[in-house]
Design an enzyme around this catalytic site. Structure first.
Site, mmCIF file in Angstrom:
data_model
loop_
_atom_site.group_PDB
_atom_site.id
_atom_site.type_symbol
_atom_site.label_atom_id
_atom_site.label_comp_id
_atom_site.label_asym_id
_atom_site.label_seq_id
_atom_site.Cartn_x
_atom_site.Cartn_y
_atom_site.Cartn_z
ATOM 1 C CG ASP A 408 21.396 45.149 -114.288
ATOM 2 O OD1 ASP A 408 22.550 45.361 -113.889
ATOM 3 O OD2 ASP A 408 20.847 45.784 -115.200
ATOM 4 C CD GLU A 502 31.422 65.767 -114.044
ATOM 5 O OE1 GLU A 502 31.564 65.482 -115.254
ATOM 6 O OE2 GLU A 502 32.279 66.321 -113.365
ATOM 7 C CG PHE A 543 36.251 61.642 -109.755
ATOM 8 C CD1 PHE A 543 35.579 61.908 -108.567
ATOM 9 C CD2 PHE A 543 36.257 60.347 -110.246
ATOM 10 C CE1 PHE A 543 34.919 60.901 -107.897
ATOM 11 C CE2 PHE A 543 35.605 59.339 -109.571
ATOM 12 C CZ PHE A 543 34.935 59.608 -108.396
ATOM 13 C CG ASP A 803 17.951 46.967 -118.151
ATOM 14 O OD1 ASP A 803 18.979 46.550 -117.581
ATOM 15 O OD2 ASP A 803 17.798 48.141 -118.501
ATOM 16 C CG ASN A 806 24.863 44.478 -118.502
ATOM 17 O OD1 ASN A 806 23.741 44.616 -118.991
ATOM 18 N ND2 ASN A 806 25.220 45.068 -117.385
#
Lengths: 1141, 333
Positions: A408, A502, A543, A803, A806
Site C-alpha cells: 500500500d 494545499e 483544479f 496499514d 482498505n
C-alpha cells in the site's frame, strides 16, 4: 401504491426495502443463524470474525486437524492397533503422540480465536445515538438495525451504511474521511437529498425526524464502493439516490458538527464488509508440499506393505507350511488370509516412517521463530512501543521465499505527512533538506501553531524587512490560492483541506506570517504580518487532473485585480509571459528539488486589467450557462485567463517517506523481490512516491496507458523480446536500460487489461521483466484481485503490506499479509499475519528472519524425514529374514521414544538456532535471499535425495549388524539394541554434521539425546519394571547385556560411520567447493553498492500539484455551499452549529 | 615453478602405492569372502571356514546321522573329526540351526511371561498368546505354555577324545551359559510345595513335544530343573535370524583349560530334533573365544573396507581441494 412500487422495483433490480422508523417491519426479517444454516434478510450490525463457538469448537477443530493427511493416517493406525490380530505394536505407541499433537494444536487455535472475539467485541461496543420515541438515546454499534435513524457527531466513525438525511451544515453537506476504505486521507463531501434537507431542517430536528416515514428502495447489498442506486419514496414522491447521498460504514465524519442518517445496510451487508473476503486459513507452500509428501509416503508404505504381505503369503505357502512349529501357530488360517492380516500389521509397523511428530515440531519451531521476530530489538519501534509481532504462526518459512511484495502507499511507504521543506523565490533557494538546524523563532507571529520544518532565517528576515516584493507576493499567493476552509480552535486557525498538499502550503504561509483567516463565498480574509486584509474573491478556476493547476482571481484591498495561479511546473512554465525574470534559475531550482524527490509546485501571478476582467467574466458566465460541453468550454475560458503569467517561485513539499523506505526497497529489489505498489491514490502521487522510495530510478521508463495496452495486446513478439533480453542478465548497458521500465496502471485500465486469464498472465509476465508496478486508483477489492492475479500467474510467494482497512482484503488474500501499526486504526493489523511498526523493518523480517526461517525449516524437514524413514525402513529388510511376519526390529518403547526423545531435541535446536551467516551479513548480501525464492533447499529433487539417503542408511543399519551376527550367538534382543544404538548414533551424527551454528543449547541437546537414550534403555530394561509388567517390558536385561559386549559397540560404531558416510562426503565436498565459490562471491560483491542510486540519468521534472485533490471543490467554494455566509470574527465566534454540544 | 612438479610426483607416488595396496587388499578380501560364502565341506572333517563346524543333519547318504534324520526317537549317531594341533581355549561349543524362524512374530509372542516368572496363578490359565499350546486336548493347561517352549531343542551331545584308542569324555560345562538376568530374575521356578518342585506343577501337563516335564529336565542336577534350566533359558532367548547358533557348553574343565589338544575326536549325538522336513540343517560349532566374544571375520573385514574407503575419499578430497586452491592462486595472479 406499495404494490406498484414493488413491481417497478423488481424491474430495476431495486429489491432492498428500508422503511424509516419502522422497527416492527425489519425485526421479523432479521438474519439469524444456527451452526451453518442462515435465514432472514437483514443482517444485524455485529462483527463476527471469529470461527468457533463453544458448540462448534470441538467438531470444527477436529475436522480441520484431520484434514491433515498425517493426522488422519495416524487416527486410522490407532484404530487398527486396537485390533489384536494385526496389532504389531501396542496402541499407546501411536496414540500418545497423536493426542499431544491434537491437544496442542487445538489449544493454539482456540487462543487465536479468543483474540479475535475480543477485538470484535471492542468494535461492537462503540457508541452511537439511535432515534427512539424518547429522542436520541445512546446505544452501541451492535444495536443498530436497518431503518433506524442515527445521529453522528464530528470525528465519530459511521457504524453502518447510512442515507444522509440532513446535517447541521448549510445545504446539509458533510465531510467524511475515507481513509479506512480507500486509503485517501483527503476529505470528501456528501450531501443530503434536497427534499430531506428542505423538509427536515425547517424546525426542531428531532420532532421532524420522528414522524419521518420515507421508504427507500435500493439494490441488494453489494461490495461496489463507488456505486449506489436507490429511490426514496416519501409523501407520494420518489427521489433518486446515489453514492453521493451515502455515508459508508468505516468512514469518519470530519469538519461537520452533526449528521442524521437512515440506516440502509448493516453489519455484513455493509459495503466495506462486503468488500472484505472471508476468513481463510493460510497454508504455506511448504505445508502443502509436506502434505503431498505425507500422502506419497503413505502410498509408498501401502505399496511396500502390500509387497511384504504378498511375500508373507508366499512364505506361508512355500516355507511356513513345512515348518511344523509355524504351521501350528498359523492354525487354520490360509496363507492368503495370513498375508492379508500381515498387510495391516505392516502398515502399523511401518507407520513410524510417517513423521507424526513432524507437524507438532514444525509448529513449535514456527512459534519460536515468531517469538524471535517479536524479540528482535532491531524491529522494535520506540515511538509507539511496538515490537514486531507474528500473529499467524505458520508462515515463517514463506518469509524467506517472497517473490512479490505488494504494498500500500499511504501510511505504508509514506508517513502521510506533507511538509513544506524548501522554496525558490525570485531565483533564491531557501531552506535545506539535508541539514538539521534549529527551528525558526516565530514568536512574532501570534497565529503560529508550530510544526514548520523549515529553517532559513534569510527568508524570515527578508519577509520582515518587506523589501522584496516578489517574496511578499509569493506568500500572498499561497495564502489566497487554495480551496482550504478554516476553523477556529483556541484562537488559532485550523485548516481543513481537500488535499494534504494545499494544507501544507497554507500552513507554511501561516507560520511565516501570511495567515489565511477565513473565507466567505466571495471574500477571503488574510492577515499579512499582522495586518488584516480582505480580498474580494471574483473567481476560482478550479483544479482538475487534466488542467493540473488552479487559480483564483481576486480584487486586492487596494482595488487591483490579480490572478494567482499555482500548478505543475510544465503547465506553468509554458504560460509565463515572455521575458519573465528568473526563469532559468527557477528551472535549476526545479531540477534540484526533483533530485531530492520533493513535490514541486510553481506559483505565478498575473495582473488583470478591469477591461480584461469584464470581458472574461462575460465569457465565463456564458460558458457556465452552456448546456452541452460545459466542461470543455469552461476550460477554454480558464485557459484565456491563465496566460501571460509572471513566475513568483516554486514550492517544494516533502511527502515524508517512512524511515528507511528507499533503502529497504532497494535492498529487496537486490534480493529479487518484485515490488508492486497498490494505492487508491492518484497516479501522479503514486509515481512521485515511486521515485522517492527508489521503486523506480529517475531514468526508468514508465509503461503507461496506451503504450502498455499495445505492448500487452500485440502478438507475443514484444513480450518475448523482453524475455530474451532478461535471460542475458544485464550484459550490456543498452539492455539494462531497456529493461529499466516500470508499469503504471490505474484501476480501470487494470480491470480492462486483465479481463481474461491469459491477458492477466501476459500482464504478470510483462511485469516480471519490469522493475516495478504501480497500480493507482484501485479499490480494496481490486487490490485483492491484483494479489490473486499474481498468485495465479506466477509461482512465487506474494506478500501484501498495508496499514488501513482498505488493505485488509489484499492482506488476507496474499500468501503473507503484513500490517503496519499505523495511525489508520488497527484493522490491517487485526487481519495481518505479521504486524510491524515500520516499513523498514520488512527488510530485516525478510532478509534475516525469513531467510533463516526458510533455511532452518528446510534443514529441519530434510533431517526429520531422513531420521524417521531411515529408522522405520529397517523393518523392510528385517522382513526378508523373519518370514515376513511383521516382527518389529525394535522394542516398541524405542519406536515411541525415538522420535519423541532420542532425536527430537537436536533437530529442534537446529530448527531454532541454525544460521549459515550472521544477521549483518544477511542484510549486506540480499542476493542470498534468492535461494528461497527458487526453493533451492527443499524441492522434490532434494526430497528424493534425502529419501535415497535414508534408504541407504536403513540398509547399512540393518545389514552390518546382521553380517556381524552371522558368526555370533547373539539373540534377537541384542541385535535390536545394536540396531537401535546405531540408529540413534547415526541420527545424532547426522545432526552434528548438519548443524553449522553451535550454541550451548545444541551441544546440550545432543548430549541430552544420547544420555537419555542410554538412561531410558537401562530403565526400560530394568528388573523393577519387568516384575511389575512382565508382558510390556519384555526387553528386560537386553541393554545391560548388550552394553557390556564390546562387539555390540564395535558394530554400532562401524554402522554409524558407514551410515553417515555419504552425508559426510557431501559436506566435505561442499566445503571444498564452496570455499572457491564464496571467494568469487566476495570478489564480485564489491561493486554492488548503494551508491548507484545517486548515479542519476536525466531526471525529468515532476510536479505534483494537488495530487490528492478531487475536482469540484472550487465550485463548492464559489457557490458558497460549504461556507457559512457570515464572516467569523478573529476571536473564533461560536457558531450555532457548535453550540449544540 | 616447483609447485606443479611436486604435485605430479606426489600424485604419481600415491597412485602407484594405491594400486599395489588395493591389489593386495582385493585379493585378500576375495579370499575371505569365498571362505565365508563357501559352506560346503566334506562330512568327515571339521569345516574351518567361518569357525570350526560340523554339519550333522544327515541328509547325505554317507553321513553317519543319515539313519537318524528320518524321525526316530532316541536315535544316536557319531561323528568323528580331528584337530591337527591344539585348538586354543577357552573353547565354546554351539549348536546351530538354519532355516529355522525363531524370529517369526507370532512364534516370539507365544509364551507367558507371568507363568515363566513363577506365578502359579498363570499355571492354570495360561495367556491366550500361547495358543495353540495353551491347553492340551483334555483341557489341561500346558506349563510352560506356548510355541517357543514346546519347540525346545532337545538333541544332546557328548564329545570324546580318542587317546590310544580309548574314548575319553571331554566334559561340557553347561552352567552359566544363560544370561544372568534370565537365570536370576526373568525366569523363576514356582515356589516348591512341600519341598517338591513337581508338586507345584500339579494340574498341568508338559508341552506335547517334550519327553519329560519341566521339573525333570536335568536328572543329574536338581537345581537345573524347571524354568531355570540353562538349556531351556538359552532356547527361550530367541535368535535374531533364521540361521543361528546357540551356546551348548564351554570346554574349560581340567585338562582342557588350555583348549582341545590335537587328536581324533568323536561326537556322540542324541538325535531327536527333526529339521529335514523343512530343509533345515543342524550343526555343531567349536569356537575359541577372545575378550570380544567369538571369532568374527566379518567385523574385521568391514572395518578394513570402510577404513580404506575413507582413506581413498580423503585423498580424493585432498586432490580436489588442492586443485581448486591452486587454480585460485592462479586466478589471484
Amino acid at each position: 401504491m406499495a404494490k406498484r412500487d414493488t413491481s417497478c422495483s423488481e424491474e430495476t433490480g431495486m429489491t432492498w426495502q428500508v422503511r424509516a422508523n419502522c422497527q416492527h417491519f425489519h425485526k421479523p426479517l432479521g438474519r439469524k443463524s444456527f451452526l451453518c444454516f442462515r435465514w432472514g434478510r437483514y443482517a444485524d450490525n455485529l462483527v463476527r470474525s471469529y470461527k468457533y463457538s463453544p458448540l462448534t469448537f470441538l467438531p470444527l477443530t477436529l475436522y480441520e486437524q484431520f484434514q491433515r493427511a498425517a493426522n488422519f493416517f495416524f487416527l486410522l493406525i490407532v484404530v487398527m492397533q486396537c485390533v489384536p490380530l494385526i496389532a504389531t505394536l501396542p496402541w499407546y505407541i501411536t496414540m500418545l503422540p497423536l493426542l499431544t499433537v491434537l491437544i496442542m494444536r487445538g489449544a493454539k487455535d482456540l487462543l487465536t480465536d479468543l483474540g479475535r472475539r475480543r477485538s470484535d467485541a471492542k468494535i461492537n461496543r462503540r457508541p452511537c445515538d439511535i432515534l427512539t420515541t424518547q429522542g436520541f438515546t445512546a446505544a452501541q454499534w451492535k444495536d443498530v438495525c436497518v431503518g433506524d435513524i442515527l445521529r453522528i457527531h464530528k470525528d465519530q466513525v459511521i457504524p453502518a451504511d447510512l442515507l444522509l438525511l440532513c446535517s447541521t451544515e448549510p445545504h446539509s453537506l458533510c465531510y467524511v474521511e475515507t481513509a479506512d476504505i480507500d486509503g485517501e486521507t483527503n476529505l470528501k463531501f456528501r450531501q443530503a437529498p434536497a427534499i430531506t434537507h428542505d423538509e427536515l431542517t425547517s424546525g426542531p430536528i428531532e420532532e421532524l425526524l420522528l414522524p419521518f416515514d420515507g421508504v427507500v428502495w435500493c439494490e441488494e447489498p453489494n461490495g461496489r464502493l463507488y456505486l449506489f442506486r436507490g429511490e426514496l419514496h416519501w409523501r407520494g414522491q420518489s427521489h433518486l439516490l446515489d453514492i453521493e447521498h451515502m455515508l459508508l460504514r468505516g468512514t469518519v465524519l470530519r469538519n461537520t458538527d452533526t449528521v442524521y442518517g437512515l440506516v440502509i445496510y448493516t453489519g455484513s451487508d455493509s459495503k466495506i464488509l462486503r468488500n472484505c473476503g472471508s476468513l481463510k486459513v493460510k497454508k504455506t507452500w511448504m505445508e502443502r508440499f509436506l502434505n503431498k509428501v505425507v500422502v506419497t509416503i503413505v502410498v509408498c508404505l501401502l505399496t511396500v506393505a502390500l509387497l511384504l504381505a504378498v511375500g508373507c503369503g508366499l512364505f506361508e505357502h512355500w516355507v511356513g507350511s513345512k515348518i511344523e512349529v509355524l504351521a501350528a501357530i498359523r492354525g487354520s488360517y490360509s496363507p492368503a488370509y495370513r498375508g492379508f492380516l500381515n498387510f495391516w500389521g505392516y502398515i502399523i509397523l511401518l507407520s513410524p516412517a510417517m513423521p507424526i511428530s513432524l507437524y507438532i515440531t514444525f509448529e513449535l519451531i514456527h512459534v519460536v521463530h515468531c517469538l524471535q521476530i517479536g524479540w528482535d530489538i532491531k524491529m522494535y519501534w520506540e515511538e509507539n512501543e511496538k515490537p514486531a509481532q507474528a500473529r499467524t504462526t505458520s508462515l515463517n518459512e514463506e518469509l524467506g521465499q517472497v517473490g512479490h511484495l505488494l504494498s500500500d502507499k499511504t501510511g505504508t511507504l509514506t508517513q502521510n505527512r506533507l511538509i513544506f521543506r524548501q522554496c525558490c523565490i525570485a531565483g533564491h533557494i531557501y531552506g535545506d533538506i539535508t541539514a538539521k538546524t534549529k527551528p525558526l523563532d516565530l514568536s512574532w507571529n501570534r497565529f503560529s501553531c508550530g510544526g514548520l520544518q523549515f529553517s532559513d532565517q534569510r527568508l524570515v528576515d527578508r519577509l520582515l524587512q518587506r523589501n522584496c516584493p516578489e517574496t511578499l507576493e509569493f506568500f500572498t499567493a499561497l495564502a489566497l490560492c487554495h480551496t482550504v476552509m478554516s476553523e477556529w480552535k483556541d484562537g488559532l486557525p485550523r485548516y481543513q483541506a481537500a488535499s494534504p498538499d494545499e494544507e501544507a502550503l497554507v500552513c507554511a504561509a501561516r507560520e511565516l506570517g501570511w495567515v489565511f483567516l477565513s473565507r466567505t463565498r466571495d471574500s477571503l480574509t488574510v492577515s499579512e504580518l499582522g495586518f488584516t486584509l480582505h480580498y474580494h474573491l471574483l473567481a476560482v478556476l478550479d483544479f482538475s487532473s487534466k488542467r493540473r493547476r488552479m487559480s483564483v482571481l481576486v480584487r486586492t484591498p487596494d482595488g487591483g485585480l490579480k490572478l494567482y495561479c499555482k500548478g505543475a511546473d510544465v503547465i506553468i512554465l509554458e504560460r509565463l509571459r515572455k521575458g519573465s525574470p528568473h526563469q532559468e534559475s527557477t528551472e535549476q531550482a526545479l531540477e534540484a528539488f526533483a533530485q531530492s524527490c520533493l513535490r514541486t509546485l510553481c506559483v505565478a501571478v498575473r495582473c488583470v486589467s478591469e477591461a480584461q476582467w469584464m470581458e472574461w467574466s462575460h465569457a465565463l458566465s456564458q460558458a457556465a450557462m452552456a448546456t452541452t460541453h460545459r466542461e470543455t468550454m469552461l476550460e477554454e475560458v480558464y485557459e484565456q485567463m491563465e496566460k501571460e503569467l509572471t513566475m513568483l517561485g516554486v514550492t517544494a513539499i516533502e511527502d515524508r517517506l517512512q524511515e528507511g523506505v528507499p533503502e529497504t526497497i532497494s535492498s529487496l529489489r537486490q534480493a529479487g523481490v518484485k515490488v508492486w505498489v497498490l494505492t487508491g491514490d492518484k497516479t501522479e502521487t503514486a509515481v512521485n512516491v515511486g521515485y522517492a522510495c527508489k521503486l523506480m530510478d529517475p531514468d526508468t521508463r514508465l509503461l503507461q496507458g496506451e503504450e502498455l495496452r499495445q505492448l500487452l495486446q500485440s502478438p507475443t513478439t514484444e513480450v518475448s523480446f523482453h524475455k530474451d533480453k532478461e535471460s542475458l542478465v544485464w550484459s550490456t548497458d543498452k539492455m539494462s536500460q531497456k529493461s529499466k521500465a516500470a508499469i503504471v496502471v490505474d484501476g480501470f485500465e487494470l480491470a480492462e487489461l486483465t479481463k481474461t486469464p491469459e491477458m492477466g498472465g501476459r500482464f504478470v509476465a510483462l511485469s516480471n521483466q519490469c522493475q516495478s508496478v504501480l497500480c493507482c486508483r484501485v479499490t480494496p477489492a481490486q487490490k485483492a484481485e491484483v494479489v490473486e492475479l499474481v498468485k495465479k500467474n506466477s509461482s512465487s510467494v506474494t506478500m501484501a503490506i498495508g496499514d488501513g482497512a482498505n488493505d485488509v482484503n489484499m492482506i488476507k488474500t496474499a500468501h503473507i499479509g503484513v500490517g503496519l501499526c499505523g495511525v489508520e486504526g488497527g484493522q490491517a493489523v487485526q487481519n495481518a499475519d505479521f504486524a510491524l511498526a515500520q516499513f523498514s523493518f520488512l527488510r530485516r523480517l525478510l532478509l534475516v528472519h525469513g531467510r533463516w526461517s526458510y533455511r532452518r525449516i528446510c534443514s529441519f524437514l530434510r533431517y526429520f524425514l531422513y531420521k524417521t524413514t531411515c529408522f522405520a525402513l529397517v523393518h523392510i529388510w528385517y522382513s526378508l529374514y523373519n518370514g515376513f511376519s511383521a516382527q518389529p526390529m525394535y522394542e516398541s518403547w524405542f519406536i515411541a521414544l525415538y522420535t519423541v526423545m532420542y532425536t527430537s531435541l537436536p533437530v529442534q535446536c537446529l530448527g531454532i538456532f541454525e544460521q549459515d551467516i550472521s544477521a549483518e551479513s544477511s542484510l549486506n548480501r540480499p542476493e542470498l535471499y534468492r535461494v528461497g525464492q527458487k526453493q533451492e533447499l527443499f524441492n522434490p529433487l532434494i526430497l528424493c535425495g534425502t529419501l535415497l539417503y535414508s534408504i541407504y542408511t536403513s540398509i547399512i543399519l540393518f545389514f552390518i549388524p546382521v553380517g556381524v551376527l552371522q558368526s555370533l550367538d547373539l539373540d534377537y534382543q541384542t541385535l535390536a539394541v545394536t540396531v537401535e544404538m546405531s540408529a540413534v548414533f547415526s541420527a545424532t551424527l547426522e545432526i552434528i554434521l548438519q548443524t553449522r551454528f553451535w550454541t550451548k543449547y545444541n551441544c546440550a541437546a545432543v548430549l541430552f539425546s544420547l544420555v537419555v537414550f542410554f538412561l531410558s534403555s537401562v530403565i526400560l530394561h530394568s528388573p523393577r519394571l519387568f516384575t511389575s509388567f512382565p508382558n510390556d517390558y519384555i526387553f528386560f536385561g537386553a541393554s545391560l547385556n548388550a552394553f557390556a559386549n564390546p562387539v555390540v559397540w564395535l558394530t554400532a560404531i562401524l554402522t554409524t560411520c558407514t551410515a553417515v558416510l555419504p552425508s559426510f562426503t557431501v559436506q566435505a565436498l561442499s566445503v571444498v567447493l564452496a570455499k572457491n565459490n564464496k571467494h568469487k562471491i566476495h570478489s564480485s560483491k564489491e561493486p554492488v553498492e548503494l551508491k548507484s542510486w545517486f548515479n542519476r540519468g536525466v531526471p525529468h521534472r515532476r510536479s505534483s500539484y494537488a495530487m490528492s485533490q478531487g475536482k469540484g471543490f472550487g465550485k463548492l467554494m464559489t457557490l458558497g455551499m460549504g461556507v457559512r455566509s457570515t464572516t467569523p470574527s478573529l476571536e473564533g465566534r461560536v457558531t450555532p452549529a457548535t453550540s449544540l454540544h | 615453478m616447483s609447485k606443479p612438479l611436486k604435485k605430479i610426483s606426489l600424485t604419481k607416488l600415491l597412485h602407484q602405492n594405491k594400486n599395489k595396496w588395493s591389489f593386495i587388499k582385493l585379493r585378500q578380501f576375495y579370499q575371505s569372502l569365498e571362505k565365508i560364502l563357501k559352506e560346503t565341506c566334506s562330512y568327515a572333517e571339521l569345516c574351518t571356514n567361518n569357525g570350526h563346524w560340523l554339519d550333522y543333519t544327515g541328509t547325505e547318504m554317507n553321513s553317519s546321522c543319515f539313519s537318524c534324520s528320518s524321525v526316530k526317537p532316541d536315535c544316536v549317531c557319531e561323528l568323528t573329526f580331528s584337530f591337527s594341533q591344539l585348538f586354543e581355549g577357552p573353547v565354546f561349543f554351539y549348536y546351530g540351526l538354519s532355516n529355522y524362524y525363531q524370529n517369526y512374530r507370532q512364534y516370539g509372542v507365544s509364551k507367558d511371561a507371568n507363568q515363566l516368572s513363577g506365578d502359579t496363578t498363570y499355571f492354570l490359565s495360561p495367556q491366550d498368546t500361547c495358543s495353540p499350546y495353551q491347553y492340551d486336548s483334555s483341557g489341561k493347561p500346558i506349563v510352560p505354555c506356548g510355541s517357543i517352549a514346546n519347540s525346545k531343542f532337545n538333541d544332546t551331545f557328548k564329545l570324546y577324545l580318542m587317546v590310544n584308542g580309548v574314548k575319553t569324555l571331554v566334559p561340557f560345562d553347561g552352567k552359566g551359559i544363560a544370561w544372568w538376568t534370565d537365570y536370576n530374575v526373568k525366569y523363576r521356578n514356582p515356589a516348591t510345595v512341600n519341598g517338591s518342585l513337581a508338586k507345584a506343577f500339579d494340574g498341568t501337563v508338559k508341552p506335547p513335544n517334550w519327553p519329560k516335564p519341566a521339573y525333570e529336565l536335568d536328572p543329574s542336577d536338581a537345581a537345573n530343573n524347571g524354568f531355570v534350566n540353562q538349556d531351556f533359558l538359552v532356547w527361550m532367548r530367541r535368535a535374531a535370524l533364521p540361521n543361528f547358533r546357540k551356546l551348548y557348553g564351554r570346554i574349560t574343565g581340567g585338562d582342557y583349560s588350555q583348549g582341545l589338544p590335537a587328536g581324533n575326536y568323536t561326537l556322540q549325538i542324541n538325535y531327536n530334533y527333526p529339521v529335514v522336513n523343512f530343509k533345515g540343517t543342524k550343526k555343531v560349532i567349536f569356537s575359541n573365544v577372545s575378550w570380544m566374544g567369538g571369532k568374527n571375520e566379518f567385523l574385521g573385514l568391514a572395518y578394513l573396507v570402510i577404513g580404506c574407503l575413507c582413506v581413498v575419499m580423503a585423498i580424493v578430497m585432498l586432490i580436489v581441494y588442492a586443485k581448486y586452491k591452486f587454480s585460485d592462486d592462479d586466478d589471484m595472479q
